[in-house]
Design a protein around this motif. Structure first.
Motif, PDB file in Angstrom:
ATOM      1  N   THR A  79      17.187  14.603 -12.232  1.00 44.45           N
ATOM      2  CA  THR A  79      18.507  14.103 -11.828  1.00 44.45           C
ATOM      3  C   THR A  79      19.035  12.968 -12.695  1.00 44.45           C
ATOM      4  O   THR A  79      20.242  12.708 -12.713  1.00 44.45           O
ATOM      5  N   GLY A  80      18.143  12.259 -13.385  1.00 44.93           N
ATOM      6  CA  GLY A  80      18.570  11.092 -14.145  1.00 44.93           C
ATOM      7  C   GLY A  80      18.768   9.858 -13.299  1.00 44.93           C
ATOM      8  O   GLY A  80      19.206   8.806 -13.800  1.00 44.93           O
ATOM      9  N   TYR A  81      18.443   9.958 -12.007  1.00 44.08           N
ATOM     10  CA  TYR A  81      18.615   8.810 -11.123  1.00 44.08           C
ATOM     11  C   TYR A  81      17.599   7.719 -11.473  1.00 44.08           C
ATOM     12  O   TYR A  81      16.464   7.995 -11.867  1.00 44.08           O
ATOM     13  N   ARG A  82      18.004   6.483 -11.276  1.00 43.31           N
ATOM     14  CA  ARG A  82      17.121   5.351 -11.522  1.00 43.31           C
ATOM     15  C   ARG A  82      16.044   5.281 -10.436  1.00 43.31           C
ATOM     16  O   ARG A  82      16.327   5.482  -9.253  1.00 43.31           O
ATOM     17  N   SER A 134      14.720  -2.547 -16.324  1.00 44.74           N
ATOM     18  CA  SER A 134      14.519  -1.344 -17.139  1.00 44.74           C
ATOM     19  C   SER A 134      13.875  -0.261 -16.281  1.00 44.74           C
ATOM     20  O   SER A 134      12.715   0.116 -16.485  1.00 44.74           O
ATOM     21  N   PRO A 135      14.583   0.238 -15.277  1.00 43.63           N
ATOM     22  CA  PRO A 135      14.005   1.238 -14.373  1.00 43.63           C
ATOM     23  C   PRO A 135      13.793   2.578 -15.082  1.00 43.63           C
ATOM     24  O   PRO A 135      14.498   2.920 -16.036  1.00 43.63           O
ATOM     25  N   ALA A 136      12.793   3.301 -14.593  1.00 47.73           N
ATOM     26  CA  ALA A 136      12.568   4.660 -15.091  1.00 47.73           C
ATOM     27  C   ALA A 136      13.645   5.579 -14.525  1.00 47.73           C
ATOM     28  O   ALA A 136      14.378   5.210 -13.598  1.00 47.73           O
ATOM     29  N   ARG A 137      13.721   6.774 -15.082  1.00 49.64           N
ATOM     30  CA  ARG A 137      14.703   7.763 -14.618  1.00 49.64           C
ATOM     31  C   ARG A 137      13.967   9.037 -14.180  1.00 49.64           C
ATOM     32  O   ARG A 137      12.981   9.448 -14.809  1.00 49.64           O
ATOM     33  N   GLU A 138      14.471   9.635 -13.116  1.00 51.89           N
ATOM     34  CA  GLU A 138      13.944  10.933 -12.715  1.00 51.89           C
ATOM     35  C   GLU A 138      14.383  11.987 -13.722  1.00 51.89           C
ATOM     36  O   GLU A 138      15.557  12.033 -14.122  1.00 51.89           O
ATOM     37  N   ARG A 139      13.459  12.825 -14.136  1.00 55.60           N
ATOM     38  CA  ARG A 139      13.780  13.805 -15.167  1.00 55.60           C
ATOM     39  C   ARG A 139      14.856  14.789 -14.717  1.00 55.60           C
ATOM     40  O   ARG A 139      15.770  15.130 -15.473  1.00 55.60           O
ATOM     41  N   GLU A 154       0.816  -1.209   0.000  1.00 55.02           N
ATOM     42  CA  GLU A 154       0.000   0.000   0.000  1.00 55.02           C
ATOM     43  C   GLU A 154       0.851   1.261   0.000  1.00 55.02           C
ATOM     44  O   GLU A 154       0.515   2.243  -0.660  1.00 55.02           O
ATOM     45  N   ARG A 155       1.949   1.261   0.715  1.00 54.36           N
ATOM     46  CA  ARG A 155       2.785   2.456   0.813  1.00 54.36           C
ATOM     47  C   ARG A 155       4.154   2.190   0.198  1.00 54.36           C
ATOM     48  O   ARG A 155       5.182   2.347   0.839  1.00 54.36           O
ATOM     49  N   PHE A 156       4.147   1.821  -1.046  1.00 48.12           N
ATOM     50  CA  PHE A 156       5.416   1.536  -1.711  1.00 48.12           C
ATOM     51  C   PHE A 156       6.013   2.809  -2.280  1.00 48.12           C
ATOM     52  O   PHE A 156       5.334   3.580  -2.959  1.00 48.12           O
ATOM     53  N   ALA A 157       7.282   3.011  -1.990  1.00 54.14           N
ATOM     54  CA  ALA A 157       8.039   4.118  -2.559  1.00 54.14           C
ATOM     55  C   ALA A 157       9.124   3.537  -3.441  1.00 54.14           C
ATOM     56  O   ALA A 157       9.790   2.571  -3.055  1.00 54.14           O
ATOM     57  N   PRO A 158       9.317   4.075  -4.646  1.00 55.35           N
ATOM     58  CA  PRO A 158      10.338   3.525  -5.539  1.00 55.35           C
ATOM     59  C   PRO A 158      11.707   3.457  -4.868  1.00 55.35           C
ATOM     60  O   PRO A 158      12.067   4.334  -4.077  1.00 55.35           O
ATOM     61  N   TYR A 159      12.455   2.421  -5.210  1.00 57.07           N
ATOM     62  CA  TYR A 159      13.783   2.222  -4.662  1.00 57.07           C
ATOM     63  C   TYR A 159      14.808   2.985  -5.493  1.00 57.07           C
ATOM     64  O   TYR A 159      14.670   3.111  -6.715  1.00 57.07           O
ATOM     65  N   THR A 160      15.850   3.445  -4.830  1.00 53.92           N
ATOM     66  CA  THR A 160      17.036   3.899  -5.545  1.00 53.92           C
ATOM     67  C   THR A 160      17.891   2.672  -5.837  1.00 53.92           C
ATOM     68  O   THR A 160      17.647   1.581  -5.301  1.00 53.92           O
ATOM     69  N   VAL A 161      18.916   2.851  -6.672  1.00 52.55           N
ATOM     70  CA  VAL A 161      19.777   1.715  -6.980  1.00 52.55           C
ATOM     71  C   VAL A 161      20.477   1.207  -5.727  1.00 52.55           C
ATOM     72  O   VAL A 161      20.658  -0.001  -5.533  1.00 52.55           O
ATOM     73  N   GLY A 162      20.862   2.119  -4.833  1.00 55.29           N
ATOM     74  CA  GLY A 162      21.515   1.706  -3.596  1.00 55.29           C
ATOM     75  C   GLY A 162      20.590   0.946  -2.680  1.00 55.29           C
ATOM     76  O   GLY A 162      20.983  -0.048  -2.060  1.00 55.29           O
ATOM     77  N   GLU A 163      19.332   1.395  -2.602  1.00 53.94           N
ATOM     78  CA  GLU A 163      18.365   0.732  -1.722  1.00 53.94           C
ATOM     79  C   GLU A 163      18.037  -0.668  -2.229  1.00 53.94           C
ATOM     80  O   GLU A 163      17.945  -1.614  -1.441  1.00 53.94           O
ATOM     81  N   LEU A 164      17.882  -0.810  -3.538  1.00 56.56           N
ATOM     82  CA  LEU A 164      17.581  -2.130  -4.085  1.00 56.56           C
ATOM     83  C   LEU A 164      18.784  -3.062  -3.944  1.00 56.56           C
ATOM     84  O   LEU A 164      18.619  -4.252  -3.636  1.00 56.56           O
ATOM     85  N   ALA A 165      19.980  -2.523  -4.149  1.00 57.69           N
ATOM     86  CA  ALA A 165      21.186  -3.334  -3.960  1.00 57.69           C
ATOM     87  C   ALA A 165      21.271  -3.833  -2.525  1.00 57.69           C
ATOM     88  O   ALA A 165      21.616  -5.005  -2.278  1.00 57.69           O
TER      89      ALA A 165
END
Length: 230
Positions: free
Chosen positions: A153-156, A146-151, A115-126
């Motif tokens: 910053t370009g972060y995954r 194939s993660p999306a990118r933040e417009r 219910e309260r999912f927040a997208p992971y950063t690459v570090g958090e998923l690792a």
């Protein structure tokens, strides 16, 4: 005592006589006695050693098998037993991993988003998977993620489906699958009714674990037989 030639030992396993001599030189077989003219004389103990070494190769690989035989010939029997123990421990972990993947097929195909999912950063998923960020980037290059990118910053940004795919990739890598195969399986899981490829992969994986378990069983028997007569 029956005296054997290198060719006698080689014939049983479809090897060359030179291969048998090489195994002796590398310490995988005990040193052979020599005739006055310099020819090697082997015994049933050498034949048993060769059976044990080749069985260990099939079960654990050439490097581990060689280390085990060196330990045997140096009298370090506890080290040999540790090889056997570690092999069974790893096999047990792999079976548990396979069972976890098998039980999760439906969830992987149709994930339940928290219910309260927040997208992971690459570090958090690792961190979640206990891998390095470089590993995740490698999986992305292989087409697994194939993660999306933040417009800005370009972060995954890894959404829940990306987390599912990463977890599946992590588990299949434990099964020894190459990245290109995992990419194909993940693509199948992403599509409707795509779990057939995953099911076949799991069946193949289970077959390999069974084959390895039987090889380890044979290796233990052959090694025990050699220890009993050396």
């Amino acid at each position: 005592m029956v005296k054997l030639r290198p060719s006698d030992l080689a014939r049983e396993h479809g090897l060359t006589a030179q291969a048998v001599r090489n195994y002796e030189r590398e310490g995988f077989l005990p040193a052979a006695e020599r005739t006055p003219s310099g020819y090697r004389v082997y015994t049933e103990a050498h034949a048993a050693a060769l059976r044990a070494f080749l069985a260990l190769v099939r079960a654990y690989g050439h490097g581990v098998a060689g280390e085990a035989m060196h330990a045997v010939h140096s009298g370090r029997i506890d080290e040999v037993l540790m090889v056997i123990d570690r092999g069974h421990e790893q096999l047990l972990r792999d079976r548990a991993t396979l069972d976890a993947v098998t039980a999760s097929v439906a969830r992987l195909a149709e994930p339940e988003v928290p219910e309260r999912f927040a997208p992971y950063t690459v570090g958090e998923l690792a961190y979640r998977l206990r891998v390095t960020p470089a590993t995740l980037r490698n999986w992305e290059r292989a087409g697994i993620l194939s993660p999306a990118r933040e417009r800005a910053t370009g972060y995954r940004r890894f959404e829940w489906e990306d987390v599912r795919d990463a977890e599946l990739a992590h588990l299949l890598r434990r099964g020894g699958y190459p990245l290109e195969h995992i990419a194909a399986v993940v693509q199948q899981v992403r599509t409707a009714g795509g779990t057939e490829a995953l099911a076949q992969s799991l069946a193949d994986w289970r077959g390999r674990l069974t084959k390895r378990g039987l090889a380890m069983l044979d290796a233990a028997a052959q090694l025990s037989a050699y220890l009993a007569i050396r």
